[in-house]
Design an enzyme around this catalytic site. Structure first.
Site, mmCIF file in Angstrom:
data_model
loop_
_atom_site.group_PDB
_atom_site.id
_atom_site.type_symbol
_atom_site.label_atom_id
_atom_site.label_comp_id
_atom_site.label_asym_id
_atom_site.label_seq_id
_atom_site.Cartn_x
_atom_site.Cartn_y
_atom_site.Cartn_z
ATOM 1 N N HIS A 111 -2.741 -0.561 3.274
ATOM 2 C CA HIS A 111 -1.066 -0.542 4.133
ATOM 3 C C HIS A 111 -0.889 0.751 3.896
ATOM 4 O O HIS A 111 -0.675 1.414 2.182
ATOM 5 C CB HIS A 111 -0.486 -1.551 4.259
ATOM 6 C CG HIS A 111 -1.124 -2.752 4.674
ATOM 7 N ND1 HIS A 111 -0.671 -3.750 5.113
ATOM 8 C CD2 HIS A 111 -2.754 -3.202 5.051
ATOM 9 C CE1 HIS A 111 -0.951 -5.066 5.008
ATOM 10 N NE2 HIS A 111 -2.280 -4.017 5.331
ATOM 11 N N CYS A 119 4.517 -6.266 6.024
ATOM 12 C CA CYS A 119 4.190 -7.275 6.021
ATOM 13 C C CYS A 119 4.796 -7.695 4.381
ATOM 14 O O CYS A 119 5.739 -7.508 3.719
ATOM 15 C CB CYS A 119 2.715 -6.964 5.696
ATOM 16 S SG CYS A 119 2.077 -6.404 4.222
ATOM 17 N N GLU A 133 2.344 1.941 3.952
ATOM 18 C CA GLU A 133 3.181 1.592 2.771
ATOM 19 C C GLU A 133 3.160 1.275 1.377
ATOM 20 O O GLU A 133 2.884 2.009 0.813
ATOM 21 C CB GLU A 133 4.203 0.184 2.924
ATOM 22 C CG GLU A 133 5.086 -0.137 4.264
ATOM 23 C CD GLU A 133 3.682 -0.339 5.437
ATOM 24 O OE1 GLU A 133 4.889 -1.108 5.395
ATOM 25 O OE2 GLU A 133 2.554 -0.692 4.817
ATOM 26 N N CYS A 181 3.826 -5.594 1.573
ATOM 27 C CA CYS A 181 4.151 -4.078 1.595
ATOM 28 C C CYS A 181 5.736 -4.418 0.719
ATOM 29 O O CYS A 181 6.535 -3.575 1.053
ATOM 30 C CB CYS A 181 4.124 -3.271 3.026
ATOM 31 S SG CYS A 181 2.199 -3.166 2.926
#
Length: 178
Positions: free
Chosen positions: A72, A102, A74, A105
């Site tokens: 992801h 999420c 992040e 993250c």
């Protein structure tokens, strides 16, 4: 299985003034990362980490191209920032991301000791900094984040995400979600 081509991205990158380095400036850079993700047929989420007025990391989702569910924006940006800072503790850094983090993250932002998270689009289904739940509210954690939720380029970032999935549905590639 042959991968479908990315739908053409109808969005232009933003070119914010270097003179005013505020939340809109950094979120514009994260938005640009989201456009890069779209062009690579990734969910268009971008992230930038700022420390002392300088960008020390920038990334976008790379889950599809790496076949890595942890890739992801992040997570990639936090790894870059820690490497650049020479320390896993990013205590005075601000993380800008186009969609609420999420669970994975959100946990990484807490674990890396980021000072502040600024996200554009709230996520009531999977967001964990105020959306579906708020990991920052856990009383026993030894670090708490400052959070700026929504408002900073929220409409632009929401439109980028929504249009991406609309285009994917038109093309018959509807097995992904944000």
């Amino acid at each position: 299985m042959q991968k479908n081509a990315a739908p053409p991205c109808p969005f232009d990158k933003r070119f914010p003034s270097q003179l005013v380095r505020d939340d809109t400036f950094y979120m514009s850079l994260a938005f640009n990362q989201g456009i890069d993700a779209w062009r690579e047929d990734e969910v268009p989420i971008g992230c930038v980490i700022e420390l002392g007025g300088e960008v020390i990391a920038s990334a976008h989702n790379r889950v599809e191209c790496t076949n890595d569910p942890t890739a992801h924006a992040e997570m990639l940006a936090i790894t870059q920032a820690a490497s650049r800072a020479g320390d896993w503790r990013l205590e005075n850094a601000t993380l800008y991301v186009t969609k609420e983090p999420c669970p994975m993250c959100s946990g990484a932002t807490l674990m890396s000791r980021v000072k502040r998270v600024c996200y554009a689009v709230p996520d009531p289904k999977m967001g964990c900094l105020g959306g579906a739940t708020n990991l920052n509210d856990l009383q026993r954690v030894n670090h708490h984040l400052e959070i700026t939720a929504g408002g900073v380029l929220e409409d632009e970032c929401r439109e980028l995400l929504q249009r991406f999935f609309q285009e994917k549905r038109k093309g018959g590639d509807s097995d992904r979600s944000a």
